[in-house]
Design a protein around this motif. Structure first.
Motif, PDB file in Angstrom:
ATOM      1  N   TYR A  24       0.832  -1.205   0.000  1.00 60.46           N
ATOM      2  CA  TYR A  24       0.000   0.000   0.000  1.00 60.46           C
ATOM      3  C   TYR A  24       0.868   1.257   0.000  1.00 60.46           C
ATOM      4  CZ  TYR A  24      -4.643  -2.079   0.712  1.00 60.46           C
ATOM      5  OH  TYR A  24      -5.829  -2.751   0.553  1.00 60.46           O
ATOM      6  N   ALA A  25       1.902   1.250   0.820  1.00 63.19           N
ATOM      7  CA  ALA A  25       2.782   2.423   0.890  1.00 63.19           C
ATOM      8  C   ALA A  25       3.428   2.686  -0.468  1.00 63.19           C
ATOM      9  CB  ALA A  25       3.845   2.220   1.958  1.00 63.19           C
ATOM     10  N   SER A  26       3.889   1.642  -1.130  1.00 56.90           N
ATOM     11  CA  SER A  26       4.525   1.805  -2.437  1.00 56.90           C
ATOM     12  C   SER A  26       3.539   2.357  -3.458  1.00 56.90           C
ATOM     13  CB  SER A  26       5.071   0.446  -2.908  1.00 56.90           C
ATOM     14  OG  SER A  26       5.535   0.534  -4.234  1.00 56.90           O
ATOM     15  N   ARG A  27       2.324   1.831  -3.467  1.00 56.58           N
ATOM     16  CA  ARG A  27       1.351   2.265  -4.472  1.00 56.58           C
ATOM     17  C   ARG A  27       0.853   3.679  -4.214  1.00 56.58           C
ATOM     18  NH1 ARG A  27      -1.444  -3.740  -4.632  1.00 56.58           N
ATOM     19  NH2 ARG A  27       0.042  -4.623  -6.128  1.00 56.58           N
ATOM     20  N   VAL A  28       0.688   4.043  -2.963  1.00 55.99           N
ATOM     21  CA  VAL A  28       0.266   5.414  -2.656  1.00 55.99           C
ATOM     22  C   VAL A  28       1.387   6.390  -2.986  1.00 55.99           C
ATOM     23  CG1 VAL A  28      -0.309   6.984  -0.758  1.00 55.99           C
ATOM     24  CG2 VAL A  28      -1.487   4.777  -0.963  1.00 55.99           C
ATOM     25  N   ARG A  29       2.631   5.992  -2.739  1.00 59.01           N
ATOM     26  CA  ARG A  29       3.762   6.850  -3.114  1.00 59.01           C
ATOM     27  C   ARG A  29       3.750   7.109  -4.623  1.00 59.01           C
ATOM     28  NH1 ARG A  29       8.094   5.717  -5.502  1.00 59.01           N
ATOM     29  NH2 ARG A  29       7.870   3.462  -5.178  1.00 59.01           N
ATOM     30  N   GLN A  30       3.475   6.056  -5.409  1.00 57.93           N
ATOM     31  CA  GLN A  30       3.418   6.216  -6.867  1.00 57.93           C
ATOM     32  C   GLN A  30       2.274   7.144  -7.277  1.00 57.93           C
ATOM     33  OE1 GLN A  30       3.906   2.409  -9.121  1.00 57.93           O
ATOM     34  NE2 GLN A  30       4.314   1.527  -7.098  1.00 57.93           N
ATOM     35  N   ASP A  56     -12.242  12.206  -7.014  1.00 60.17           N
ATOM     36  CA  ASP A  56     -12.805  11.237  -7.965  1.00 60.17           C
ATOM     37  C   ASP A  56     -12.218  11.429  -9.362  1.00 60.17           C
ATOM     38  OD1 ASP A  56     -14.314  10.389  -5.864  1.00 60.17           O
ATOM     39  OD2 ASP A  56     -16.176  11.332  -6.534  1.00 60.17           O
ATOM     40  N   LEU A  57     -12.132  12.671  -9.796  1.00 62.77           N
ATOM     41  CA  LEU A  57     -11.588  12.946 -11.128  1.00 62.77           C
ATOM     42  C   LEU A  57     -10.125  12.525 -11.223  1.00 62.77           C
ATOM     43  CD1 LEU A  57     -13.217  16.443 -11.783  1.00 62.77           C
ATOM     44  CD2 LEU A  57     -13.750  14.299 -12.962  1.00 62.77           C
ATOM     45  N   ALA A  58      -9.378  12.794 -10.163  1.00 54.97           N
ATOM     46  CA  ALA A  58      -7.954  12.433 -10.180  1.00 54.97           C
ATOM     47  C   ALA A  58      -7.778  10.921 -10.201  1.00 54.97           C
ATOM     48  CB  ALA A  58      -7.255  13.029  -8.960  1.00 54.97           C
ATOM     49  N   ALA A  59      -8.582  10.207  -9.413  1.00 56.62           N
ATOM     50  CA  ALA A  59      -8.470   8.748  -9.370  1.00 56.62           C
ATOM     51  C   ALA A  59      -8.821   8.137 -10.722  1.00 56.62           C
ATOM     52  CB  ALA A  59      -9.364   8.188  -8.279  1.00 56.62           C
ATOM     53  N   THR A  82      -7.232   0.312  -5.091  1.00 52.69           N
ATOM     54  CA  THR A  82      -7.579  -0.087  -3.728  1.00 52.69           C
ATOM     55  C   THR A  82      -6.667   0.600  -2.716  1.00 52.69           C
ATOM     56  OG1 THR A  82      -8.409  -2.239  -4.452  1.00 52.69           O
ATOM     57  CG2 THR A  82      -7.757  -2.055  -2.147  1.00 52.69           C
ATOM     58  N   ALA A  83      -5.382   0.684  -3.039  1.00 50.27           N
ATOM     59  CA  ALA A  83      -4.446   1.379  -2.155  1.00 50.27           C
ATOM     60  C   ALA A  83      -4.767   2.875  -2.092  1.00 50.27           C
ATOM     61  CB  ALA A  83      -3.011   1.161  -2.631  1.00 50.27           C
ATOM     62  N   VAL A  84      -5.125   3.460  -3.231  1.00 51.77           N
ATOM     63  CA  VAL A  84      -5.500   4.878  -3.256  1.00 51.77           C
ATOM     64  C   VAL A  84      -6.748   5.098  -2.381  1.00 51.77           C
ATOM     65  CG1 VAL A  84      -6.387   6.723  -4.746  1.00 51.77           C
ATOM     66  CG2 VAL A  84      -4.441   5.340  -5.495  1.00 51.77           C
ATOM     67  N   ASP A  85      -7.695   4.174  -2.451  1.00 49.91           N
ATOM     68  CA  ASP A  85      -8.885   4.273  -1.595  1.00 49.91           C
ATOM     69  C   ASP A  85      -8.490   4.262  -0.121  1.00 49.91           C
ATOM     70  OD1 ASP A  85     -10.635   4.465  -3.681  1.00 49.91           O
ATOM     71  OD2 ASP A  85     -11.304   2.373  -3.604  1.00 49.91           O
ATOM     72  N   TYR A  88      -7.206   7.653   0.879  1.00 46.65           N
ATOM     73  CA  TYR A  88      -8.261   8.662   1.059  1.00 46.65           C
ATOM     74  C   TYR A  88      -9.119   8.388   2.294  1.00 46.65           C
ATOM     75  CZ  TYR A  88      -7.374  11.122  -3.328  1.00 46.65           C
ATOM     76  OH  TYR A  88      -6.815  11.891  -4.309  1.00 46.65           O
ATOM     77  N   ARG A  89      -9.326   7.126   2.614  1.00 43.16           N
ATOM     78  CA  ARG A  89     -10.069   6.812   3.842  1.00 43.16           C
ATOM     79  C   ARG A  89      -9.344   7.375   5.061  1.00 43.16           C
ATOM     80  NH1 ARG A  89     -10.743   1.569   1.445  1.00 43.16           N
ATOM     81  NH2 ARG A  89     -12.906   1.215   0.802  1.00 43.16           N
ATOM     82  N   ARG A  90      -8.045   7.210   5.077  1.00 36.62           N
ATOM     83  CA  ARG A  90      -7.273   7.684   6.224  1.00 36.62           C
ATOM     84  C   ARG A  90      -7.218   9.208   6.286  1.00 36.62           C
ATOM     85  NH1 ARG A  90      -4.641   3.284   8.497  1.00 36.62           N
ATOM     86  NH2 ARG A  90      -4.678   1.445   7.172  1.00 36.62           N
ATOM     87  N   ARG A  91      -7.523   9.867   5.161  1.00 44.36           N
ATOM     88  CA  ARG A  91      -7.601  11.333   5.161  1.00 44.36           C
ATOM     89  C   ARG A  91      -9.009  11.819   5.471  1.00 44.36           C
ATOM     90  NH1 ARG A  91      -3.706  14.194   4.152  1.00 44.36           N
ATOM     91  NH2 ARG A  91      -4.999  16.001   3.647  1.00 44.36           N
ATOM     92  N   GLY A  92      -9.929  10.857   5.672  1.00 48.90           N
ATOM     93  CA  GLY A  92     -11.292  11.218   6.038  1.00 48.90           C
ATOM     94  C   GLY A  92     -12.181  11.560   4.869  1.00 48.90           C
ATOM     95  N   LEU A  93     -11.712  11.324   3.637  1.00 47.48           N
ATOM     96  CA  LEU A  93     -12.509  11.652   2.452  1.00 47.48           C
ATOM     97  C   LEU A  93     -13.325  10.458   1.954  1.00 47.48           C
ATOM     98  CD1 LEU A  93     -10.092  13.836   0.292  1.00 47.48           C
ATOM     99  CD2 LEU A  93     -12.066  14.588   1.612  1.00 47.48           C
ATOM    100  N   GLY A  94     -12.967   9.268   2.365  1.00 44.03           N
ATOM    101  CA  GLY A  94     -13.647   8.091   1.855  1.00 44.03           C
ATOM    102  C   GLY A  94     -13.067   7.672   0.517  1.00 44.03           C
ATOM    103  N   PRO A  95     -13.430   6.480   0.032  1.00 42.01           N
ATOM    104  CA  PRO A  95     -12.871   5.972  -1.228  1.00 42.01           C
ATOM    105  C   PRO A  95     -13.302   6.803  -2.422  1.00 42.01           C
ATOM    106  CG  PRO A  95     -14.671   4.576  -0.485  1.00 42.01           C
ATOM    107  CD  PRO A  95     -14.400   5.544   0.637  1.00 42.01           C
ATOM    108  N   ALA A  96     -12.451   6.815  -3.427  1.00 41.76           N
ATOM    109  CA  ALA A  96     -12.754   7.559  -4.652  1.00 41.76           C
ATOM    110  C   ALA A  96     -13.787   6.820  -5.482  1.00 41.76           C
ATOM    111  CB  ALA A  96     -11.477   7.765  -5.461  1.00 41.76           C
ATOM    112  N   SER A  97     -14.593   7.574  -6.189  1.00 43.77           N
ATOM    113  CA  SER A  97     -15.574   6.985  -7.100  1.00 43.77           C
ATOM    114  C   SER A  97     -14.907   6.797  -8.453  1.00 43.77           C
ATOM    115  CB  SER A  97     -16.800   7.897  -7.222  1.00 43.77           C
ATOM    116  OG  SER A  97     -17.715   7.365  -8.157  1.00 43.77           O
ATOM    117  N   ALA A  98     -14.183   5.687  -8.568  1.00 48.33           N
ATOM    118  CA  ALA A  98     -13.477   5.371  -9.807  1.00 48.33           C
ATOM    119  C   ALA A  98     -13.778   3.932 -10.167  1.00 48.33           C
ATOM    120  CB  ALA A  98     -11.977   5.574  -9.642  1.00 48.33           C
ATOM    121  N   GLU A  99     -14.372   3.748 -11.318  1.00 49.38           N
ATOM    122  CA  GLU A  99     -14.747   2.402 -11.740  1.00 49.38           C
ATOM    123  C   GLU A  99     -13.515   1.545 -11.934  1.00 49.38           C
ATOM    124  OE1 GLU A  99     -17.283   0.255 -15.350  1.00 49.38           O
ATOM    125  OE2 GLU A  99     -17.326   2.428 -15.093  1.00 49.38           O
ATOM    126  N   ARG A 100     -13.610   0.297 -11.493  1.00 48.61           N
ATOM    127  CA  ARG A 100     -12.484  -0.624 -11.622  1.00 48.61           C
ATOM    128  C   ARG A 100     -12.370  -1.145 -13.051  1.00 48.61           C
ATOM    129  NH1 ARG A 100     -11.625   1.594  -7.163  1.00 48.61           N
ATOM    130  NH2 ARG A 100     -10.901   0.388  -5.367  1.00 48.61           N
TER     131      ARG A 100
END
Length: 298
Positions: A24-30, A56-59, A82-85, A88-100
């Motif tokens: 997760y740390a690696s993917r969020v860093r990317q 959402d737009l960025a994701a 999933t890592a990006v979600d 964002y959860r830990r920032r209090g924004l909740g998961p992004a609305s980005a279709e898989r």
């Protein structure tokens, strides 16, 4: 901001194991590096790190980048999202609305054939009581390596008949009780009898101990299983017949081939229903049989 996220992950003592934290740390860093370098101003007017719509737009733009520029496979794209979600959860924004990304039909996970199963279990039976119990737990209970290392002696329930193995810290914090196969029960009873004489038996709650009397690590349990497989003559490694995860897949596929409902397989192994169904993809014969069973009112 990334340092903040890393600290939050380091404090995590819940559902994420060490490998997941690292990934997760690696993917969020990317993702954050891409945000810093990418020109997203044309599509993202507000701050994607603080505003839900911009998030959402960025994701979604990042998903396109992963697919078209980084050339990532669909499963890898989804894992990054999933890592990006989680970020964002830990920032209090909740998961992004980005279709898989749409995934191609998944092949069944690799499993041992009957000959290799017999060879591995035969070699496991020759191992020490502890190592035999580790191998039998992986095979007969379908447990993950990290779940094996987290088991406590109280997690083995041995009434007069039957019994259960309690997995308290499965993936995503899952809890499950796995009925004990008679072979596993016998081996666990043998190990518990021997464990009483091990260093640390009176102070550690861990089911599996190392020679220093501490809890056996996931890495050491992995080493135990690889040694047994090597002694059984199974090719090791990512491209070989055996990795420790193969025992878990073998348990799932064996149950599936025997007609066990996917819901039951999912419950016993701590899987999602979608993942459990992969253990036995429908064959052409299954499809034809299903159609032929349709009731026709004449």
């Amino acid at each position: 901001m990334f340092a903040e996220y890393e600290r939050a992950l380091a404090r995590c003592d819940g559902p994420l194991d060490a490998d997941t934290v690292r990934v997760y740390a690696s993917r969020v860093r990317q993702y954050l590096a891409w945000l810093a370098a990418a020109d997203v101003d044309e599509t993202v007017e507000d701050d994607p790190l603080t505003e839900p719509d911009a998030r959402d737009l960025a994701a979604r733009a990042y998903r396109v980048h992963l697919e078209t520029v980084a050339k990532r496979r669909p499963a890898t794209v989804n894992a990054h999202l999933t890592a990006v979600d989680d970020f964002y959860r830990r920032r209090g924004l909740g998961p992004a609305s980005a279709e898989r990304a749409a995934l191609p039909p998944a092949a069944a996970p690799r499993a041992l054939d009957e000959r290799d199963q017999a060879g591995l279990l035969r070699e496991a039976a020759r191992a020490s009581a502890r190592d035999k119990a580790i191998a039998f737990t992986a095979y007969y209970a379908g447990t993950r390596i990290v779940e094996i290392s987290r088991l406590d002696i109280d997690d083995v329930r041995l009434p007069a008949r039957g019994g259960d193995l309690i997995v308290r810290y499965g993936r995503n914090g899952g809890f499950r009780a796995v009925p004990l196969h008679p072979n596993l029960r016998a081996v666990l009873e043998e190990w518990l009898g021997e464990r009483a004489g091990w260093k640390g038996a009176g102070t550690s709650r861990a089911l599996f101990l190392n020679r220093r009397g501490s809890r056996l690590s996931s890495r050491s349990a992995h080493t135990v299983l690889r040694a047994i497989a090597d002694a059984a003559g199974l090719p090791l490694g990512r491209d070989g017949a055996f990795t420790p995860r193969v025992l878990r897949h073998t348990a799932g596929q064996t149950m599936a081939r025997q007609g066990t409902d996917a819901v039951v397989v999912a419950d016993l192994l701590g899987l999602s229903l979608e993942t459990a169904r992969r253990h036995r993809p429908p064959t052409e014969q299954d499809r034809r049989r299903a159609i032929q069973r349709l009731t026709i009112d004449e």
